[in-house]
Each structure stands twice: as C-alpha cells, then as structure tokens.
Motif scaffolding. Structure first.
Motif, PDB file in Angstrom:
ATOM      1  N   LEU A   1      33.489 -38.997  87.903  1.00 24.60           N
ATOM      2  CA  LEU A   1      33.187 -39.458  89.259  1.00 24.60           C
ATOM      3  C   LEU A   1      34.426 -39.814  90.080  1.00 24.60           C
ATOM      4  O   LEU A   1      34.372 -39.822  91.308  1.00 24.60           O
ATOM      5  N   VAL A   2      35.516 -40.156  89.415  1.00 23.76           N
ATOM      6  CA  VAL A   2      36.772 -40.442  90.107  1.00 23.76           C
ATOM      7  C   VAL A   2      37.907 -39.787  89.335  1.00 23.76           C
ATOM      8  O   VAL A   2      37.766 -39.420  88.172  1.00 23.76           O
ATOM      9  N   SER A   3      39.031 -39.661  90.005  1.00 23.77           N
ATOM     10  CA  SER A   3      40.241 -39.203  89.321  1.00 23.77           C
ATOM     11  C   SER A   3      41.380 -40.085  89.779  1.00 23.77           C
ATOM     12  O   SER A   3      41.381 -40.594  90.896  1.00 23.77           O
ATOM     13  N   GLY A   4      42.311 -40.277  88.891  1.00 25.79           N
ATOM     14  CA  GLY A   4      43.482 -41.086  89.204  1.00 25.79           C
ATOM     15  C   GLY A   4      44.729 -40.244  89.106  1.00 25.79           C
ATOM     16  O   GLY A   4      44.889 -39.459  88.174  1.00 25.79           O
ATOM     17  N   GLY A   5      45.594 -40.404  90.074  1.00 28.77           N
ATOM     18  CA  GLY A   5      46.856 -39.674  90.062  1.00 28.77           C
ATOM     19  C   GLY A   5      48.012 -40.607  90.378  1.00 28.77           C
ATOM     20  O   GLY A   5      47.909 -41.453  91.262  1.00 28.77           O
ATOM     21  N   ARG A   6      49.067 -40.451  89.635  1.00 29.71           N
ATOM     22  CA  ARG A   6      50.225 -41.314  89.808  1.00 29.71           C
ATOM     23  C   ARG A   6      50.994 -40.896  91.062  1.00 29.71           C
ATOM     24  O   ARG A   6      51.303 -39.730  91.272  1.00 29.71           O
ATOM     25  N   VAL A   7      51.278 -41.898  91.898  1.00 30.86           N
ATOM     26  CA  VAL A   7      52.108 -41.725  93.089  1.00 30.86           C
ATOM     27  C   VAL A   7      53.179 -42.797  93.001  1.00 30.86           C
ATOM     28  O   VAL A   7      52.924 -43.967  93.274  1.00 30.86           O
ATOM     29  N   GLY A   8      54.363 -42.382  92.562  1.00 33.78           N
ATOM     30  CA  GLY A   8      55.423 -43.373  92.338  1.00 33.78           C
ATOM     31  C   GLY A   8      55.039 -44.280  91.185  1.00 33.78           C
ATOM     32  O   GLY A   8      54.705 -43.824  90.107  1.00 33.78           O
TER      33      GLY A   8
ATOM     34  N   VAL B   1      48.921 -45.908  90.542  1.00 36.11           N
ATOM     35  CA  VAL B   1      47.910 -44.889  90.315  1.00 36.11           C
ATOM     36  C   VAL B   1      46.891 -45.019  91.450  1.00 36.11           C
ATOM     37  O   VAL B   1      46.343 -46.097  91.682  1.00 36.11           O
ATOM     38  N   ARG B   2      46.684 -43.924  92.149  1.00 36.78           N
ATOM     39  CA  ARG B   2      45.721 -43.904  93.257  1.00 36.78           C
ATOM     40  C   ARG B   2      44.482 -43.163  92.789  1.00 36.78           C
ATOM     41  O   ARG B   2      44.572 -42.087  92.208  1.00 36.78           O
ATOM     42  N   TYR B   3      43.348 -43.759  93.057  1.00 37.11           N
ATOM     43  CA  TYR B   3      42.062 -43.204  92.638  1.00 37.11           C
ATOM     44  C   TYR B   3      41.343 -42.596  93.829  1.00 37.11           C
ATOM     45  O   TYR B   3      41.449 -43.076  94.951  1.00 37.11           O
ATOM     46  N   ALA B   4      40.593 -41.524  93.563  1.00 36.23           N
ATOM     47  CA  ALA B   4      39.811 -40.848  94.594  1.00 36.23           C
ATOM     48  C   ALA B   4      38.488 -40.404  93.989  1.00 36.23           C
ATOM     49  O   ALA B   4      38.372 -40.212  92.779  1.00 36.23           O
TER      50      ALA B   4
END
Length: 114
Positions: A66-73, A76-79
């Motif tokens: 239902l969500v994914s997390g991606g590292r930004v610096g 971790v930002r979730y969408a």
C-alpha cells in the motif's frame, strides 16, 4: 498455474485487508493521500502515536503493497501505492456482484413460489 495466481491474489487481498484493519494505518494512508509524500517524522506529528509506532505501521503498509518508502538523503519518504488497493476493490466488487446474482436468484425463486 491459474490456482497459484488465485492463491497469490487471495494472499494479497488478505494482506491489504489486514493492513486496513487498524485505524492508525488508515489514518496514515489518508495523510499520505493528502500530502503526496511524507517522512515518518512528519506523519507522527499529525498522529497521537510515536514516530517508532508510525515506522512499524508503515512497514505493515509497505508489506501489503500500500505504500513505498524511498531514501532521499538522510530521510525516508513514503508515498501511496494504489495498485494493491485497486486490486482489493476489484475483488470486493466481484464478490458483491456474485452476492447480487445469488440474491436475485433467491428472489426469483421466492416470487415464483407465491
């Protein structure tokens, strides 16, 4: 192969429904729908739970697709990932249509017996 696909789809639906059973996780999905992307810290600021609890809930939502997390610096930002929710909605619509057909049949049989 078809049975394996059906079993996999059923497991996916089970996972989504299990994830949606918790009100905090539903609130997280609402917040992500509202904000687009967010960190666990910014999400925790809007909920009455700790950041660590938010991270655990996000892990359940991630496992359900239902969500994914991606590292930004350093963060971790979730969408949202709507595909799993869409598949569950399609399953629910098919189930509702099946029940509608069954109930229509019961109605026809009952009315014919009058």
């Amino acid at each position: 192969m078809r049975e394996e696909q059906a079993a996999g789809a059923a497991e996916d639906v089970d996972s989504v429904l299990g994830a949606l059973a918790d009100p905090t996780r539903r609130q997280l999905l609402d917040l992500l729908a509202e904000q687009g992307t967010a960190t666990a810290t910014t999400l925790a600021e809007r909920l009455p739970v700790s950041r660590q609890a938010v991270v655990k809930h996000l892990a359940v939502l991630d496992a359900a697709g239902l969500v994914s997390g991606g590292r930004v610096g350093r963060e971790v930002r979730y969408a949202l990932r709507p595909a799993a929710l869409d598949a569950t909605a399609r399953w629910m619509a098919a189930l509702a249509a099946d029940w509608d057909r069954r109930l229509a049949h019961v109605k026809r049989v009952a009315e014919a017996g009058e």
